[in-house]
Every structure is written in C-alpha cells, then in structure tokens.
Design an enzyme around this catalytic site. Structure first.
Site, PDB file in Angstrom:
ATOM      1  N   SER A   1       0.848  -1.194   0.000  1.00 36.60           N
ATOM      2  CA  SER A   1       0.000   0.000   0.000  1.00 36.60           C
ATOM      3  C   SER A   1       0.881   1.240   0.000  1.00 36.60           C
ATOM      4  O   SER A   1       2.020   1.189   0.479  1.00 36.60           O
ATOM      5  CB  SER A   1      -0.870  -0.008   1.259  1.00 36.60           C
ATOM      6  OG  SER A   1      -1.428   1.272   1.488  1.00 36.60           O
TER       7      SER A   1
ATOM      8  N   TYR B   1      -3.073  -0.948  10.097  1.00 36.68           N
ATOM      9  CA  TYR B   1      -2.922  -1.426   8.715  1.00 36.68           C
ATOM     10  C   TYR B   1      -1.537  -1.152   8.135  1.00 36.68           C
ATOM     11  O   TYR B   1      -0.871  -2.071   7.630  1.00 36.68           O
ATOM     12  CB  TYR B   1      -4.000  -0.726   7.886  1.00 36.68           C
ATOM     13  CG  TYR B   1      -3.990  -0.939   6.403  1.00 36.68           C
ATOM     14  CD1 TYR B   1      -4.501  -2.102   5.846  1.00 36.68           C
ATOM     15  CD2 TYR B   1      -3.501   0.049   5.543  1.00 36.68           C
ATOM     16  CE1 TYR B   1      -4.521  -2.283   4.459  1.00 36.68           C
ATOM     17  CE2 TYR B   1      -3.520  -0.132   4.166  1.00 36.68           C
ATOM     18  CZ  TYR B   1      -4.035  -1.282   3.630  1.00 36.68           C
ATOM     19  OH  TYR B   1      -4.053  -1.466   2.273  1.00 36.68           O
TER      20      TYR B   1
HETATM   21  N1  LIG Z   1      -8.520  -0.234  -2.486  1.00 34.93           N
HETATM   22  C1  LIG Z   1      -7.511   0.522  -2.129  1.00 34.93           C
HETATM   23  O1  LIG Z   1      -7.602   1.739  -2.168  1.00 34.93           O
HETATM   24  C2  LIG Z   1      -6.203  -0.094  -1.691  1.00 34.93           C
HETATM   25  C3  LIG Z   1      -5.129   0.776  -1.429  1.00 34.93           C
HETATM   26  C4  LIG Z   1      -3.915   0.241  -1.028  1.00 34.93           C
HETATM   27  C5  LIG Z   1      -3.764  -1.130  -0.899  1.00 34.93           C
HETATM   28  N2  LIG Z   1      -4.838  -1.955  -1.149  1.00 34.93           N
HETATM   29  C6  LIG Z   1      -4.602  -3.394  -0.971  1.00 34.93           C
HETATM   30  O2  LIG Z   1      -5.028  -4.093  -2.119  1.00 34.93           O
HETATM   31  C7  LIG Z   1      -5.532  -5.374  -1.744  1.00 34.93           C
HETATM   32  C8  LIG Z   1      -6.925  -5.561  -2.322  1.00 34.93           C
HETATM   33  O3  LIG Z   1      -7.760  -4.557  -1.798  1.00 34.93           O
HETATM   34  P1  LIG Z   1      -9.230  -4.240  -2.336  1.00 34.93           P
HETATM   35  O4  LIG Z   1      -9.365  -2.764  -2.294  1.00 34.93           O
HETATM   36  O5  LIG Z   1      -9.513  -4.967  -3.588  1.00 34.93           O
HETATM   37  O6  LIG Z   1     -10.083  -4.828  -1.115  1.00 34.93           O
HETATM   38  P2  LIG Z   1     -11.479  -5.641  -1.122  1.00 34.93           P
HETATM   39  O7  LIG Z   1     -11.926  -5.609   0.295  1.00 34.93           O
HETATM   40  O8  LIG Z   1     -12.368  -5.137  -2.156  1.00 34.93           O
HETATM   41  O9  LIG Z   1     -10.975  -7.108  -1.524  1.00 34.93           O
HETATM   42  C9  LIG Z   1     -10.160  -7.862  -0.669  1.00 34.93           C
HETATM   43  C10 LIG Z   1     -10.545  -9.307  -0.828  1.00 34.93           C
HETATM   44  O10 LIG Z   1      -9.765 -10.061   0.120  1.00 34.93           O
HETATM   45  C11 LIG Z   1     -10.614 -11.058   0.663  1.00 34.93           C
HETATM   46  N3  LIG Z   1     -10.141 -11.527   1.959  1.00 34.93           N
HETATM   47  C12 LIG Z   1     -10.205 -10.879   3.148  1.00 34.93           C
HETATM   48  N4  LIG Z   1      -9.729 -11.674   4.123  1.00 34.93           N
HETATM   49  C13 LIG Z   1      -9.354 -12.838   3.534  1.00 34.93           C
HETATM   50  C14 LIG Z   1      -8.777 -14.037   4.018  1.00 34.93           C
HETATM   51  N5  LIG Z   1      -8.516 -14.222   5.327  1.00 34.93           N
HETATM   52  N6  LIG Z   1      -8.504 -15.026   3.130  1.00 34.93           N
HETATM   53  C15 LIG Z   1      -8.786 -14.865   1.818  1.00 34.93           C
HETATM   54  N7  LIG Z   1      -9.344 -13.764   1.301  1.00 34.93           N
HETATM   55  C16 LIG Z   1      -9.614 -12.750   2.161  1.00 34.93           C
HETATM   56  C17 LIG Z   1     -11.969 -10.381   0.782  1.00 34.93           C
HETATM   57  O11 LIG Z   1     -13.019 -11.337   0.893  1.00 34.93           O
HETATM   58  C18 LIG Z   1     -12.024  -9.569  -0.519  1.00 34.93           C
HETATM   59  O12 LIG Z   1     -12.632 -10.267  -1.569  1.00 34.93           O
HETATM   60  C19 LIG Z   1      -5.497  -5.424  -0.218  1.00 34.93           C
HETATM   61  O13 LIG Z   1      -4.344  -6.116   0.207  1.00 34.93           O
HETATM   62  C20 LIG Z   1      -5.416  -3.970   0.164  1.00 34.93           C
HETATM   63  O14 LIG Z   1      -4.800  -3.779   1.416  1.00 34.93           O
HETATM   64  C21 LIG Z   1      -6.036  -1.461  -1.534  1.00 34.93           C
END
Ligand SMILES: NC(=O)c1ccc[n+]([C@@H]2O[C@H](COP(=O)([O-])OP(=O)(O)OC[C@H]3O[C@@H](n4cnc5c(N)ncnc54)[C@H](O)[C@@H]3O)[C@@H](O)[C@H]2O)c1
Length: 257
Positions: free
Chosen positions: A141, A154
């Site tokens: 991130s 986080y």
């Molecule tokens: N969306 C953003 O702005 C953003 C920014 C920086 C980093 N990220 C990172 O990108 C990645 C994806 O984020 P996103 O925005 O698509 O989030 P999201 O919540 O839309 O998707 C995350 C997915 O991970 C799954 N998940 C959660 N716990 C789990 C577990 N124990 N085992 C298996 N699957 C599990 C959830 O069910 C979900 O489908 C994450 O690691 C997040 O930290 C996202």
C-alpha cells in the site's frame, strides 16, 4: 499471443476489487488463473472469466490457514499446472488510531495482510521451482509512505510485507531460482475495501480516512482496479525480467507529496 501464455497464477482475495482486476488482467495475457477468496462470490468471478473464454478456476481459501494454502497449491497444480505466478492480494483494513486499536483487530490485520502472504510464498515456492520460473507479487500500500494516524492497524502490516518482499527477492536470486518478488503500493482505489460493508462498520472513521487522501491526489482522482491489474500483469511477465525486490507505487503521485 499473450505475454503470459502457458503460465499458471494464483490470485488471493480475487472475488472482487483489485484481486478480481488482477485475475482478469492475467487471464487477458493468456495465463490460467486460480482465483481464491473466503467469499463464496469467488466462484462467480471465475465463472464470468470462463464465460469470456479465459482459463480460470476458483477455490474457497482463508489465507491465514496453512492447511488451506497447501490445499490451494495442490488444487492449482492438479487443475492448471505448476505455479508460475502468486499474487498475494487478499487484505483487510481497520481504521483506528493507537488510542482506539484493539489487540484482537491488530492481530487479525497482521494475520491476513502479512502472515497470509508469508504462508502463501512458502507454500508456492516448491511448485514455482518445479515450473522453472516464477513471479511473486505482493499487494502492499502507499500507506508505507503516507502516514495517517487512522491507518495504525494497517500501515505497519504493509511495511512488513514490503520488507518480506525484498528478503524473498534476495533469497531466491542468490539461490539461483528464476523467481522474482516485487510489491505493488496502490493509493486509494475504487473498491469495496474503501466503500463496502467493512468500512461502513467503522462509519465516520472511514470517511475521515479517505477524504483528505483523495483531495490531495496530484492526478485529482482515485485509481480504478484495472490500473492495478495492468501493473500486476507487467510484474508477472518477462517485461519486468530484471526487476526484483522493487516497490511500485501506483497512486496518482500521492506519496510524492
Ligand atoms: N482499495 C484501495 O484503495 C487499496 C489501497 C492500497 C492497498 N490496497 C490493498 O489491495 C488489496 C486488495 O484490496 P481491495 O481494495 O480490492 O479490497 P477488497 O476488500 O475489495 O478485496 C479484498 C478481498 O480479500 C478477501 N479476503 C479478506 N480476508 C481474507 C482471508 N482471510 N482469506 C482470503 N481472502 C480474504 C476479501 O473477501 C475480498 O474479496 C489489499 O491487500 C489492500 O490492502 C487497496
């Protein structure tokens, strides 16, 4: 000819959001992809890819379970072939400062965001070595550079993941494995993580977390999931053949401020 023809990938957290976009981008370049998630919805996401003619399978998977990891790798090898690409994307966030954080939440976020990817790398490496070529991509991130107090549970998990990435990168390179390991650092993207039910539970805290970040983005907009998918496909492919241990910030310039 796709850049990933003949390659096999596992993408965690692929039911929706950035994971679903990464799976789609890998499929579009010719990879066969195992989509995993704790959510039942992952089977529909994979079905939608198959309907477009792509090679995709799915498995329910909790990334905090070592037994689940062993099963998912075995299923992938049996259904699609030895693993070339691992995208550690599954992650959660909880908005809290050091005053509000509970140890239960802190440990849960660390388990999913850090120990999950670590277990995944350990589980997938033997298959990658058999495949003869591998690329591990960890979704970190831009919070490793942008300090906002509400990301206390986080941001440290994502910093730990970025350092794990570099340790794995050096280990694999020095061992003579053709396995690279890089991290992607998104800024705010339009996914359920920021706008979905998990964040609704933390209510005002989530809104306070997002608003100042979005207002400050030099490119003046949030990212869209395919803009992470294309970066993941680049890191998975031989286009990035000399990159290992790198951090790619994909945040519209936000972390430069
Ligand atoms: N969306 C953003 O702005 C953003 C920014 C920086 C980093 N990220 C990172 O990108 C990645 C994806 O984020 P996103 O925005 O698509 O989030 P999201 O919540 O839309 O998707 C995350 C997915 O991970 C799954 N998940 C959660 N716990 C789990 C577990 N124990 N085992 C298996 N699957 C599990 C959830 O069910 C979900 O489908 C994450 O690691 C997040 O930290 C996202």
């Amino acid at each position: 000819m796709g850049k990933l023809d003949g390659r096999v990938a596992i993408v965690t957290g692929a039911a929706r959001g950035l994971g679903a976009a990464a799976a789609e981008a890998l499929c579009a370049e010719g990879a066969a992809v195992m989509l995993t998630d704790v959510l039942e919805q992952v089977s529909e996401t994979a079905e939608a890819l198959r309907a477009r003619g792509y090679r995709a399978a799915s498995s329910r998977h909790d990334v905090t379970s070592e037994a689940d990891w062993a099963r998912v790798v075995a299923e992938t090898v049996a259904q699609l072939g030895e693993v070339n690409v691992l995208v550690n994307n599954a992650g959660i966030t909880v908005a809290a400062t050091i005053d509000d954080i509970t140890m239960a939440d802190a440990r849960r976020v660390m388990d999913i965001n850090y120990f999950g990817p670590m277990m995944g790398i350990k589980a997938a490496l033997p298959s990658m070595r058999k495949a003869g070529k591998g690329s591990i991509i960890n979704l970190s991130s831009n919070s490793t550079r942008m300090i906002i107090a509400l990301t206390t549970p986080y941001a440290p998990t994502k910093a730990a993941l970025a350092l794990l990435t570099k340790n794995v990168a050096v280990h694999c390179a020095q061992a003579g494995d053709a396995i690279r390991c890089n991290s992607v650092h998104p800024g705010p993207h339009e996914t359920p993580m920021l706008f979905g039910p998990d964040m609704d539970r933390s209510g005002d805290a989530a809104i306070k977390l997002i608003e100042p970040m979005v207002a400050a983005i030099p490119m003046q907009r949030m990212g869209k999931p395919p803009e992470i998918g294309s970066v993941v496909a680049f890191l998975a492919s031989d286009d990035s053949s000399y990159m290992t241990g790198a951090e790619l910030f994909v945040d519209g310039g936000l972390s430069l401020l």
